[in-house]
Scaffold this active site. Sequence first.
Site, PDB file in Angstrom:
ATOM      1  N   CYS A  88       0.839  -1.201   0.000  1.00 20.93           N
ATOM      2  CA  CYS A  88       0.000   0.000   0.000  1.00 20.93           C
ATOM      3  C   CYS A  88       0.876   1.254   0.000  1.00 20.93           C
ATOM      4  CB  CYS A  88      -0.991  -0.049   1.165  1.00 20.93           C
ATOM      5  SG  CYS A  88      -2.370   1.098   0.956  1.00 20.93           S
ATOM      6  N   HIS A 196      -3.523  -5.535   1.036  1.00 19.67           N
ATOM      7  CA  HIS A 196      -2.874  -5.785   2.330  1.00 19.67           C
ATOM      8  C   HIS A 196      -2.939  -7.258   2.707  1.00 19.67           C
ATOM      9  CE1 HIS A 196      -2.446  -1.593   3.865  1.00 19.67           C
ATOM     10  NE2 HIS A 196      -3.468  -1.348   3.074  1.00 19.67           N
ATOM     11  N   GLU A 198      -1.370  -8.596   5.057  1.00 25.10           N
ATOM     12  CA  GLU A 198      -1.304  -8.690   6.526  1.00 25.10           C
ATOM     13  C   GLU A 198      -2.669  -8.471   7.182  1.00 25.10           C
ATOM     14  OE1 GLU A 198      -0.485  -6.130   4.792  1.00 25.10           O
ATOM     15  OE2 GLU A 198      -0.804  -4.248   5.885  1.00 25.10           O
TER      16      GLU A 198
END
Lengths: 226, 79
Positions: A88, A196, A198
């Site tokens: 990002c 993302h 994560e």
Amino acid sequence: MSLRAGVIVFPGSNCDRDLAVALRGAGADVTMIWHKDSSLPSGLDLVAVPGGFSFGDYLRCGAIAARSPVMRAVSDFAHAGGHVLGVCNGFQVLIEAGLLPGALMRNAGLRFVCAPAALEVATTDSPFTRDFRKGETVTFPIAHHDGNYIADPTTLARLEGDDRVAFRYAVNPNGSADSIAGILSANRRVLGLMPHPERAADPAHGGTDGIRFFAGLAALTAPAGA
Amino acid sequence: MKARVHVTLKPGVLDPQGEAVRHALGSLGFDGVGEVRIGKVIEVELDGADPAAAEGRVREMCEKLLANTVIENYAVEIS
């Protein structure tokens, strides 16, 4: 030996700890690195540049962070064959630092887009994607205002021809050229992506495709000469 | 001395913000509005008295930080 990862922290980073948690979940030994550090800890296998709003997105997203002292060291690390991941805002920083080509513009719809995004794994020829199947769909959340990837036609053709598009959106959320969500460097060891992984790394997140992404990273070995 | 830097998107780079402003101008009743492009103006105060040297320094600042030359052009005025 477990993966040694460094996560860069800029003022305004807000996914740095999430990235560290996901990497540790995959067995990595993680060190947080402040942006004013002018060198990296020795022996790192991976440097991760997190999402967020580094320096408040002032001037251009990632522009100020890309000129911070630590990015010179990250650039040297990348040029020496080190593995670098930018998520990002981290992708925006890597582009502004010249480690990946093109630019990330304001989303075509002008809105901040925050939603799970289905992605096609466009290549498995990279240390970041080799544990996936080419063409399979994974879902990572996106949350950005400036993720509209553009590059000149020559660069786009080169990315395509050299199989350097890592992920593509199944449904283009932001106007990106060729629905590009993530790209690789020429040596395939630097990956920048807007989604993302994560944020899809725990059942409580609502998705776990990111666990496979980080498990694959955990298998990285130290690059020669590092 | 003061430098005024105009940063604009290169021709051919789609400007979603300019496009939105064009639509808004249309909905306000302004007709005959063609393409709208949005850029930035950056004013930089500089020491020194040599305009040519100042322009050189500011151009270097543009190349290194103020503009993203992948997508943006810049013009420098010294006053």
